[in-house]
Enzyme design. Structure first.
Site, PDB file in Angstrom:
ATOM      1  CD  GLU A  41       3.537   2.468  -6.121  1.00  0.00           C
ATOM      2  OE1 GLU A  41       2.400   1.839  -5.582  1.00  0.00           O
ATOM      3  OE2 GLU A  41       3.727   3.452  -5.842  1.00  0.00           O
ATOM      4  CG  HIS A  75      -0.557  -6.680  -3.817  1.00  0.00           C
ATOM      5  ND1 HIS A  75       0.427  -5.788  -3.419  1.00  0.00           N
ATOM      6  CD2 HIS A  75       0.161  -7.585  -4.674  1.00  0.00           C
ATOM      7  CE1 HIS A  75       1.400  -5.891  -4.094  1.00  0.00           C
ATOM      8  NE2 HIS A  75       1.416  -6.773  -4.752  1.00  0.00           N
TER       9      HIS A  75
END
Ligand code: SF4
Length: 323
Positions: free
Chosen positions: A135, A50
């Protein structure tokens, strides 16, 4: 943001450890190696890590980022990101005959394995994490019928489970250590029989960066965290710095520093999330140096020496190519 530089802290304090963790390092190198070995394009499902800057740099080299594996043309190569994927993603990729390289961080894989084991043993699994985070989606996909997501202490109060004697919890790897401890305490108080994994799921890098930023916040008026807005661990660093007495902001790079933040600041602290490259920190330090900061030092709290091997698919190809 103003272009007229006036306010200028004299002292810059850098948190250590900061920036890239072993899982991010491995994931970024995986895409770089795949590009070296195969040439462009190499498809990557979701942002490999990210960080906007990392994604832009890899895009320039020929990586193509897609949201879903179903967007990758049949037979092409796709890398799965550090955040991990659900088993269904592997199945879809196989159905499309994609050549896959799995750059899931081994510490995320550890949580997947725990989820599978608890589910196989008949446990209901409370996953502490943020809804919608990749996740969490990947881990939940391991046992969707057995996992229930909890985000706050308040949600624990409302939680109902089929059998409180057969209950386990796992967590996302990048949460606030302190907040998670409160949620776990609430779970243990409400469900005394709840079981946990053998070791913590919040990873070493998240934990160490939070320890470092706490110390930094005590010494600084302002803490700037380099990281992207969708980076969970970077957002947690801002929160932790604020909780420990400093003003704090998340920025992608030095161009986002707001002059108003610097008024009256003597010492500025700098840290970076686990997916933020060090060159962005260097540019921010140079920005303050150009404005007259002459006392630049590092505040080291923890030593880190974690490294992960590249994914097996890449290691095999490197060995075959003699590289
Ligand atoms: S933040 Fe932790 S879990 Fe995530 S990639 Fe880095 S080491 Fe792995």
């Amino acid at each position: 943001m103003s272009s007229t530089a006036t306010a200028a802290p004299k002292r810059v304090l850098l948190a250590a450890p900061r920036g890239y963790c072993a899982g991010v390092d491995r994931a970024v190198e995986t895409v770089e190696r795949a590009l070296d070995l195969h040439g462009a394009p190499v498809y990557v499902r979701k942002e490999i890590v990210h960080n906007k800057h990392v994604v832009e740099e890899l895009t320039k080299r020929g990586a193509i980022f897609v949201e879903q594996e179903t967007e990758v043309p049949e037979g092409e190569m796709v890398v799965f990101s550090a955040h991990g994927v659900a088993p269904a993603v592997h199945e879809n990729a196989a159905a499309r005959r994609l050549r896959t390289i799995d750059a899931t961080c081994p510490l995320v894989t550890k949580v997947h394995v725990e989820a599978r084991r608890f589910a196989e043993d008949g446990y209901t699994i409370v996953m502490i994490g943020h809804e919608g985070h990749e996740e969490v989606e990947g881990t939940t996909g391991e046992a969707p019928d057995s996992i229930v997501l909890v985000q706050t202490v308040e949600e624990v109060a409302e939680l109902e489970v089929p059998d409180s004697e057969r209950l386990a919890f796992i967590t996302q790897t990048t949460l606030s250590v302190d907040e998670t401890a409160e949620i776990i305490a609430a779970l243990r108080a409400k469900f005394p029989a709840i079981v946990s994994p053998k070791s913590d799921d919040i990873c070493y890098a998240t934990t160490n960066r939070q320890i470092a930023v706490k110390q930094l916040a005590r010494e600084c008026d302002l803490v700037l965290v380099i990281g992207s807005t969708n980076s969970s661990n970077s957002n947690r660093l801002v929160e932790v710095a604020r909780e420990h007495g400093a003003d704090s902001y998340l920025i992608d790079n030095h161009l986002q520093v707001d002059e108003a933040w610097l008024e009256g600041i003597e010492t500025v602290g700098i840290t970076s999330g686990a997916s933020a490259p060090e060159e962005l920190v260097e540019r921010l330090v140079a920005f303050f140096r150009e404005r007259g900061a002459d006392d630049i030092s590092e505040l080291r709290t923890v030593d880190e020496d974690v490294r992960f091997m590249l994914p097996g698919e890449i290691r095999e190809e490197l060995a075959a190519s003699g590289a």
